[in-house]
Design an enzyme around this catalytic site. Structure first.
Site, mmCIF file in Angstrom:
data_model
loop_
_atom_site.group_PDB
_atom_site.id
_atom_site.type_symbol
_atom_site.label_atom_id
_atom_site.label_comp_id
_atom_site.label_asym_id
_atom_site.label_seq_id
_atom_site.Cartn_x
_atom_site.Cartn_y
_atom_site.Cartn_z
ATOM 1 N N GLN A 72 0.325 -0.804 -0.045
ATOM 2 C CA GLN A 72 0.174 -0.410 -0.389
ATOM 3 C C GLN A 72 1.056 0.599 -0.115
ATOM 4 O OE1 GLN A 72 -3.241 0.336 -0.241
ATOM 5 N NE2 GLN A 72 -2.980 2.291 -0.494
ATOM 6 N N ASP A 132 -7.003 5.881 8.016
ATOM 7 C CA ASP A 132 -8.405 4.852 7.760
ATOM 8 C C ASP A 132 -9.034 4.885 8.413
ATOM 9 O OD1 ASP A 132 -7.892 2.320 6.818
ATOM 10 O OD2 ASP A 132 -5.559 1.944 8.138
ATOM 11 N N ARG A 174 -1.976 0.820 -6.687
ATOM 12 C CA ARG A 174 -1.929 -1.062 -6.412
ATOM 13 C C ARG A 174 -1.845 -1.451 -7.066
ATOM 14 N NH1 ARG A 174 -4.373 -1.609 -1.097
ATOM 15 N NH2 ARG A 174 -2.000 -3.322 -1.794
HETATM 16 N N1 NVA Z 1 -6.296 -1.003 9.230
HETATM 17 C C1 NVA Z 1 -6.892 -1.603 8.149
HETATM 18 C C2 NVA Z 1 -5.942 -1.463 6.287
HETATM 19 C C3 NVA Z 1 -7.345 -1.972 5.510
HETATM 20 C C4 NVA Z 1 -6.329 -1.780 4.115
HETATM 21 C C5 NVA Z 1 -7.184 -2.844 8.073
HETATM 22 O O1 NVA Z 1 -6.348 -3.375 8.172
HETATM 23 O O2 NVA Z 1 -8.322 -3.588 8.404
HETATM 24 N N1 CP Z 2 -6.231 -1.202 0.425
HETATM 25 C C1 CP Z 2 -6.316 -2.580 0.335
HETATM 26 O O1 CP Z 2 -5.751 -2.799 0.913
HETATM 27 O O2 CP Z 2 -7.844 -2.624 0.114
HETATM 28 P P1 CP Z 2 -7.716 -3.965 0.333
HETATM 29 O O3 CP Z 2 -8.770 -4.636 1.747
HETATM 30 O O4 CP Z 2 -9.208 -4.169 -0.141
HETATM 31 O O5 CP Z 2 -7.119 -5.248 -0.150
#
Ligand code: NVA
Ligand code: CP
Length: 328
Positions: free
Chosen positions: A138, A231, A316
């Site tokens: 990411q 986030d 990505r």
């Molecule tokens: N902090 C989030 C990121 C998702 C891409 C998770 O771990 O759910």
């Molecule tokens: N940003 C990211 O990792 O998205 P996903 O959870 O959809 O893979």
């Protein structure tokens, strides 16, 4: 010195030098330009990769699949319900088997030690598609996006990460900014304790690269930000924490007032996605009915001219393609 990443795993940006990260970013810029120009090289023809997902995903899974397919590689997808891994077969044995079949392994799950063990036992490159403490692919996409939208070189860019400052994205950013000589601020409540070892490791790297890595609990840190990043407030597997996180993190929701506090008319808004910015998801609706507004950013900011979140999502794929092409 020439950079050669063949055979290397991609577990965390901490394993790479700034020049190696620069190499992957340059390769991603190049692969993106080639795709736009319709140039197809199929450099992974005859290769196969496997994707192991113990948590949900849209972007990461699709990015790996599309990147591999566009370069001519075959892909197998396994979720936690459809393999023997960890249930009837140890991680070590699974890694040894997958290493005989595949040229590379992607893993998304909980413990960072799992990606480390997959790399240790499989004998092929392993790519971290997110763990509880890191999300390095990411960050590559985020850096690419910043380079596309911000006139400054990375080592003059200030990133303020707002909200859950102890999650995988905040830590991945600490590592990324430390390596690339950037200014990083984790802006969130004092109650959410940042892992001291992670902070110390990032600050150790920062000494060499000229980066600044800060943790701040008041809004003064927003001034002169080039990037506001946020986030979700409860990461995958932490849904039971929603009530306390809403209480703690509502003051850190990214709003237009926060954008103004940067005093930078060109400030960028980035988010790894998925995002709660409205009530168009079952989770946001269900939580609202229980009295919790889980939106970490307003819809106004998410849809504003500052927001580059869909360019970021596209990136990505280009950056993951660069990682695969560079390492196998
Ligand atoms: N902090 C989030 C990121 C998702 C891409 C998770 O771990 O759910
Ligand atoms: N940003 C990211 O990792 O998205 P996903 O959870 O959809 O893979």
């Amino acid at each position: 010195m020439a950079v050669n990443l063949k055979g290397r795993s991609f577990l965390t940006l901490m394993d790479f030098t700034p020049s190696e990260i620069r190499y992957m970013l340059d390769l991603a810029h190049d692969l993106k330009a080639k795709k736009r120009a319709g140039i197809v090289n199929h450099v992974l023809r005859g290769k196969t990769i496997v994707l192991l997902f113990e948590k949900g995903s849209t972007r990461t899974r699709c990015a790996f699949e599309v990147a591999a397919m566009e370069e001519g590689a075959g892909v197998t997808f396994l979720d936690s319900g459809s393999s023997q891994m960890g249930k009837k077969e140890s991680l070590e044995d699974t890694a040894k088997v997958l290493g005989r079949f595949y040229d590379g392994i992607e893993y998304r799950g909980f413990d960072q030690k799992v990606v480390e063990d997959l790399a240790k036992f499989s004998g092929v490159p392993v790519w971290n598609g997110l763990t509880d403490v890191d999300h390095p692919t990411q960050i590559l996409a985020d850096l690419l996006t910043i380079e596309e939208h911000c006139a400054k070189p990375l080592n003059q860019v200030k990133v303020v990460f707002c909200g859950d400052i102890r999650n995988n994205m905040s830590y991945a950013w600490m590592y990324g900014c430390a390596k690339m000589g950037m200014h990083f601020v984790a802006y969130g409540p004092e109650e959410l304790k940042v892992d001291e070892n992670i902070l110390a490791a990032a600050r150790e790297v920062a000494k060499e690269t000229g980066a600044t890595i800060e943790v701040c609990h008041d809004a003064s840190c927003l001034k002169d930000a080039d990037v506001l990043y946020t986030d979700v407030w409860a990461s995958m597997g932490e849904e039971d924490k929603i009530p306390e996180r809403v209480r703690m993190l509502t003051p850190y929701k990214v709003t237009m007032d926060m954008i103004k506090e940067t005093e930078n008319p060109d400030v960028l808004f980035l988010h790894c996605l998925p995002s709660f910015h409205d009530f168009e998801t079952t989770m946001a609706k269900t939580q609202k009915e229980k009295g919790y507004d889980i939106r970490e950013v307003t819809d106004e900011v998410f849809r504003s001219k500052h927001s580059v979140v869909f360019d970021e999502a596209e990136n990505r794929m280009h950056t993951i393609k660069a990682v695969i092409v560079a390492t196998i």
